[in-house]
Design an enzyme around this catalytic site. Structure first.
Site, PDB file in Angstrom:
ATOM      1  N   GLU A  88       1.258  -1.636   0.054  1.00 31.01           N
ATOM      2  CA  GLU A  88      -0.315   0.040  -0.095  1.00 31.01           C
ATOM      3  C   GLU A  88       0.756   1.144   0.417  1.00 31.01           C
ATOM      4  O   GLU A  88       1.028   2.242  -0.462  1.00 31.01           O
ATOM      5  CB  GLU A  88      -1.159  -0.157   1.059  1.00 31.01           C
ATOM      6  CG  GLU A  88      -1.881  -0.908   1.227  1.00 31.01           C
ATOM      7  CD  GLU A  88      -1.386  -2.031   1.919  1.00 31.01           C
ATOM      8  OE1 GLU A  88       0.043  -2.581   2.728  1.00 31.01           O
ATOM      9  OE2 GLU A  88      -2.107  -3.550   2.717  1.00 31.01           O
ATOM     10  N   ASP A 113      22.491  21.856 -23.964  1.00 24.86           N
ATOM     11  CA  ASP A 113      22.100  23.086 -22.993  1.00 24.86           C
ATOM     12  C   ASP A 113      21.824  24.308 -24.491  1.00 24.86           C
ATOM     13  O   ASP A 113      21.194  24.730 -24.402  1.00 24.86           O
ATOM     14  CB  ASP A 113      23.145  24.014 -22.665  1.00 24.86           C
ATOM     15  CG  ASP A 113      24.208  24.494 -23.364  1.00 24.86           C
ATOM     16  OD1 ASP A 113      24.860  23.709 -24.667  1.00 24.86           O
ATOM     17  OD2 ASP A 113      25.391  24.840 -22.982  1.00 24.86           O
ATOM     18  N   ASP A 158      20.168  20.252 -28.802  1.00 22.97           N
ATOM     19  CA  ASP A 158      19.995  18.759 -28.159  1.00 22.97           C
ATOM     20  C   ASP A 158      18.863  18.289 -27.418  1.00 22.97           C
ATOM     21  O   ASP A 158      18.679  17.840 -26.465  1.00 22.97           O
ATOM     22  CB  ASP A 158      20.834  19.988 -27.077  1.00 22.97           C
ATOM     23  CG  ASP A 158      22.859  19.584 -26.987  1.00 22.97           C
ATOM     24  OD1 ASP A 158      23.370  19.248 -27.469  1.00 22.97           O
ATOM     25  OD2 ASP A 158      22.784  20.800 -26.603  1.00 22.97           O
ATOM     26  N   ASN A 202      -0.954  -4.269   8.995  1.00 19.11           N
ATOM     27  CA  ASN A 202      -0.013  -4.182   7.945  1.00 19.11           C
ATOM     28  C   ASN A 202       0.115  -2.581   8.163  1.00 19.11           C
ATOM     29  O   ASN A 202       1.024  -1.922   7.423  1.00 19.11           O
ATOM     30  CB  ASN A 202      -0.987  -4.394   6.826  1.00 19.11           C
ATOM     31  CG  ASN A 202      -0.804  -5.142   5.704  1.00 19.11           C
ATOM     32  OD1 ASN A 202       0.434  -5.652   5.915  1.00 19.11           O
ATOM     33  ND2 ASN A 202      -1.248  -4.568   4.160  1.00 19.11           N
ATOM     34  N   ASP A 229      27.508  16.759 -24.533  1.00 15.05           N
ATOM     35  CA  ASP A 229      28.878  18.025 -25.053  1.00 15.05           C
ATOM     36  C   ASP A 229      29.666  17.936 -25.354  1.00 15.05           C
ATOM     37  O   ASP A 229      30.331  17.304 -23.752  1.00 15.05           O
ATOM     38  CB  ASP A 229      27.519  19.331 -25.916  1.00 15.05           C
ATOM     39  CG  ASP A 229      27.581  19.751 -24.265  1.00 15.05           C
ATOM     40  OD1 ASP A 229      27.596  19.372 -23.174  1.00 15.05           O
ATOM     41  OD2 ASP A 229      27.118  21.162 -24.353  1.00 15.05           O
TER      42      ASP A 229
END
Length: 906
Positions: free
Chosen positions: A331, A648, A652, A741, A373
């Site tokens: 859960e 950047d 890219d 639980n 790069d």
């Protein structure tokens, strides 16, 4: 026997292209069409271009600009827009475990609206989704706020009316329209795609588009120029200035030929927004989720049927089956994953890393290939003078002195290489010029000659009345300067430049070029008849002194950072738009095994399978365009790698989106930052290395929780199966199973704050659904052995063997089950011996103690009657201690075997 005639196989149509491939094709087609249009504009004269965009050298009127803004829209490119908050909130709850828990809560509410289990499950679901939503919502808003802090303007020439004189105005870049005449100077961002009308000494940084580290020289242009015919690539056209680039030197006037999405920049950006591809994190979570759900779908009906048939109470069997389903469901997985990721994001923010998408943290830890790069990552993103050489390739201070005099005395705008020479001398204080020379004249740089000259007067000594001597110092492109030389300086002697010597000095320059250096030649001429003014014709009969070689230098810590990444199992591949010589030199300097450099156009000739094989063995890709970068990323992913991409520029952005984790920097173009999952506040691989460690810690703690919970829950349900088949009453009430639980799961909320063993952090980690299933069925049944042992103890030793004494049986198994689950956490969290070789963090220790104390307290608490517990006799606890010790010992033995057999644990 009847023989079956084989059927002729039906030819199936090959599968169509995936959405990802269609997106790449769309990007390629759109960019190609825009590029062809711009190349066509480049080939036409300036007068024709002005006519085509319906403007004049004086610019548009304000009224015309307003109409065009309405017609063409704002000069902005497509951006990734964050969804509305309510859609983002809904997405945070889109998780298979949450769907199961919501379904179970609905069934429990339908059975009994007052069932406390409904509240328990609702709280779990609510907190899990809210944690994820808040972290991602806050990160997105922070990124938007940073973007809104900056308003960029540009100088536009407009008129009040058709007969008015033009005036230059500063207007926001998003209000520039086609036909505007834009004034450019050093430091300006180019606001749209421009056809250069006039230019002088214009240098443009195109790194964001092409990845080339050094500025590109544009042609000195006049309004009546006839255009350029020798290129089909707009980035290479020397009479175009494209959106997304910036001016590094010189001045220019340009007419806007495209804005917004119609620009070369916009054509790339427009194809990058929309649905993102599935990453390894998404795929891993989905596989693990459905593995556990499949176990539940098998086990729950079996428990329900056994209890229904053996006990005869189908309503009670149904409720017990629901409780078992909850017990099998981790859960807290969404909550623990969210808490892990949120904590990881906070920890990474302290290390100058901003996490935009939480799932990227685990992808960062799983990353085994980093494509990056070159400029600004491996290098310092600045031009420095690397060497100053005589005609034989030896370091020579005289060459530096002449290069410095040329750069120091010129009156025009100094370019990056001039400044690099000045900085080198100023730092070293090697040359003093003020007293020895004075300026006479200069012949400015132009892109046709590709050189510039200064003429200096050598000042006489004090008391010397002789006429001052003039010396011309010329610096420029090797070929152009060498053509003007008749002599060279060899060890202080002026020697005639023969063909053999010309070949020799040309080879010296070429050797430096092959090492990725930008080379300029330096030559001098002593003027026999000094005068006040000089012209281009005087640049003749020069004496070659030597060469200046420039480089964007590697970062001092780049080699160490690359070694750190390699030690953590991450292969670094350089994927750059710069040329192969520069890329190879820089990579070699930082310790990368360059091997064979592959050029982008070479990859276009390969199919996907061939590219996968090539990408696997190649370290450096150069002259790569945006589509090729993204294709290389996909090829590595298809080979089973988790790929990160650091970039950047607009070139890219496609690769950033396709990578499992896209990494950019805060100084990147907007579309690159929007495409990225993680933003570095410093473009530094050392910062990235720290992020990788945090990502692996986060991933390890998540897997730790899944394996602990799945194995213990599986063991408990297996015990329930055995008990249900042989015991005439419910081995544990549904409410007891839920409380057990809940207490266990709450104790696991400290898992995100646990530490990971150093050995675990050394290798990339990925989701392994098969391994989790194997772990669950191997370790889970161990708990069943001792559960059954406790059943026998309660049945025979404490005579809890009838319906009248079932509460005693259930209470005894509740404590043993909870304590074994809680204590086994310390056995599973490390492959080492717990408490001796590896200790949990103090939050985990505290939560373990609290869970144990809660389990021991509940049967004796005021809540006991309502939950069905009874107090246990003191004689129960020695048996409990013995069972728990035996459980831990056997688990450690099985763990040792498992690690040897499968060479893995977490």
């Amino acid at each position: 026997m009847t023989m079956l005639t084989p059927r002729t196989p039906t030819k199936l149509a090959p599968p169509g292209p995936s959405r990802r491939e269609r997106k790449a094709a769309e990007l390629q087609t759109r960019t190609r069409l825009v590029g062809e249009r711009l190349a066509s504009i480049s080939s036409r004269s300036g007068v024709q271009v002005l006519q085509e965009v319906d403007t004049s050298p004086a610019g548009l009127t304000h009224a015309e600009a307003a109409l065009r803004l309405e017609r063409h829209g704002s000069n902005t490119v497509a951006h990734e827009r964050a969804p509305r908050w309510y859609l983002q909130l809904a997405k945070a709850y889109w998780n298979p475990f949450i769907a199961v828990l919501v379904f179970l809560a609905a069934v429990m509410y339908w059975q009994d609206p007052a069932d406390p289990g409904v509240v328990i499950l609702s709280v779990m679901v609510g907190i899990s989704g809210l944690l994820r939503f808040w972290q991602e919502f806050r990160s997105g808003r922070a990124a938007d706020a940073l973007k809104e802090l900056v308003t960029t303007t540009c100088a536009v020439q407009r008129r009040a009316g058709s007969g008015s004189a033009p005036t230059t105005f500063e207007v926001p870049m998003d209000q520039v329209v086609p036909g505007d005449v834009v004034k450019l100077a050093a430091g300006d961002l180019i606001p749209a795609d421009l056809r250069i009308v006039t230019a002088k000494d214009l240098g443009v940084s195109q790194a964001a588009l092409s990845g080339e580290s050094l500025p590109v020289a544009k042609a000195d242009t006049r309004a009546q120029d006839l255009g350029q015919q020798d290129t089909t690539d707009p980035v290479e056209a020397d009479n175009l200035a494209l959106m997304g680039t910036s001016v590094t030197s010189g001045t220019a006037t340009g007419v806007v030929v495209a804005t917004g999405a119609d620009t070369y920049f916009g054509s790339m950006a427009g194809s990058l927004v929309g649905e993102r591809p599935q990453t390894s994190f998404d795929t891993g979570v989905r596989r693990v989720s459905f593995l556990l759900i499949r176990f539940m779908l098998v086990m729950v009906p079996v428990v329900f049927m056994i209890n229904g048939f053996t006990k005869g109470d189908w309503d009670e069997a149904f409720l017990f089956g629901i409780a078992v389903a909850v017990g099998l469901t981790p859960e807290m997985l969404p909550m623990v994953v969210s808490a892990n990721l949120a904590r990881g994001a906070v920890a990474m923010s302290k290390r100058k890393v901003v996490v935009k998408r939480l799932g990227a943290i685990q992808n960062l830890g799983a990353m085994d290939v980093l494509c990056t790069d070159k400029t600004g990552t491996l290098t310092e993103d600045r031009i420095v003078l690397d060497r100053h050489l005589d005609v034989h390739g030896n370091e020579d201070g005289e060459v530096l002195e002449y290069g410095y005099l040329n750069a120091r005395f010129q009156t025009g705008l100094k370019n990056l290489m001039d400044q690099a020479v000045i900085d080198r001398v100023d730092e070293a204080e090697e040359v003093v010029v003020d007293a020895r020379f004075s300026m006479v004249d200069e012949i400015p740089f132009d892109f046709a000659r590709r050189r510039m000259s200064v003429v200096l007067a050598r000042n006489p000594l004090v008391g010397d009345v002789a006429q001052r001597e003039h010396i011309m110092i010329t610096k420029g492109a090797v070929e152009e300067v060498l053509d003007l030389c008749t002599h060279l300086t060899d060890r202080g002697e002026r020697v005639e430049l023969t063909e053999q010597l010309r070949w020799h000095v040309t080879r010296i320059a070429e050797d430096d070029n092959r090492q990725g250096l930008r080379v300029l030649a330096v030559a001098t001429r002593t003027i026999d008849t000094p005068r006040e003014t000089y012209a281009v014709a005087d640049e003749d009969g020069l004496t070659l002194v030597g060469f200046l070689a420039f480089l964007d230098p590697p970062k001092a810590d780049a080699a160490r950072a690359l070694t750190g990444l390699a030690d953590k199992g991450i292969a670094v591949k350089v994927v750059t738009g710069d040329n192969d010589l520069v890329a190879a030199r820089v990579c070699a300097d930082v310790g990368i095994d360059v091997g064979q450099v592959v050029l982008g156009p070479e990859t276009d000739r390969l199919d996907d399978a061939e590219l996968r094989r090539l990408a696997a063995r190649t370290t450096v890709f150069a002259k790569v365009n945006p589509v090729q970068k993204a294709r290389i990323v996909r090829a590595l992913q298809a080979d089973g790698h988790t790929v990160g991409f650091l970039g950047d520029g607009i070139n890219d952005a496609a690769a950033l989106r396709d990578a499992d984790v896209g990494i950019s920097v805060d100084t990147a173009v907007d579309i690159a930052k929007e495409s990225a999952d993680i933003i570095l506040l410093e473009k530094d691989l050392t910062v990235l290395e720290q992020g990788v460690v945090q990502g692996r810690t986060t991933f390890g703690n998540t897997i730790k929780y899944i394996k602990m919970t799945a194995s213990s829950n599986f063991g408990n349900v297996f015990s329930v199966l055995v008990a249900s088949a042989f015991i005439p009453f419910q081995p544990m009430l549904a409410i007891m199973l839920l409380v057990q639980n809940l207490v266990y799961d709450i104790s696991q909320l400290a898992t995100p704050w646990d530490r990971m063993d150093e050995e675990y952090l050394r290798e990339p980690r990925n989701w392994d659904a098969k391994g989790i299933g194997r772990f669950m069925v191997t370790i889970g049944p161990i708990s069943s052995i001792f559960d059954i042992s406790m059943f026998l103890i309660m049945w025979h030793v404490f005579a809890a063997n009838s319906e009248a004494s079932q509460s005693l049986f259930q209470s005894g198994w509740f404590i043993e089950g909870l304590l074994s689950q809680t204590l086994i956490v310390h056995m599973i969290r490390t492959r080492k011996i717990p408490f001796i070789q590896s200790r949990a963090s103090w939050p985990v220790m505290v939560m373990t103690v609290l869970a144990v104390l809660t389990g021991l307290w509940l049967p004796f608490s005021p809540l006991a009657p309502s939950l069905g517990f009874v107090a246990l006799p003191a004689s129960y606890f020695p048996w409990l201690i013995g069972v728990l010790l035996a459980y831990c010992t056997l688990t450690q033995l099985v763990k040792t075997w498992y690690v040897r057999r499968f060479n893995t644990w977490l």
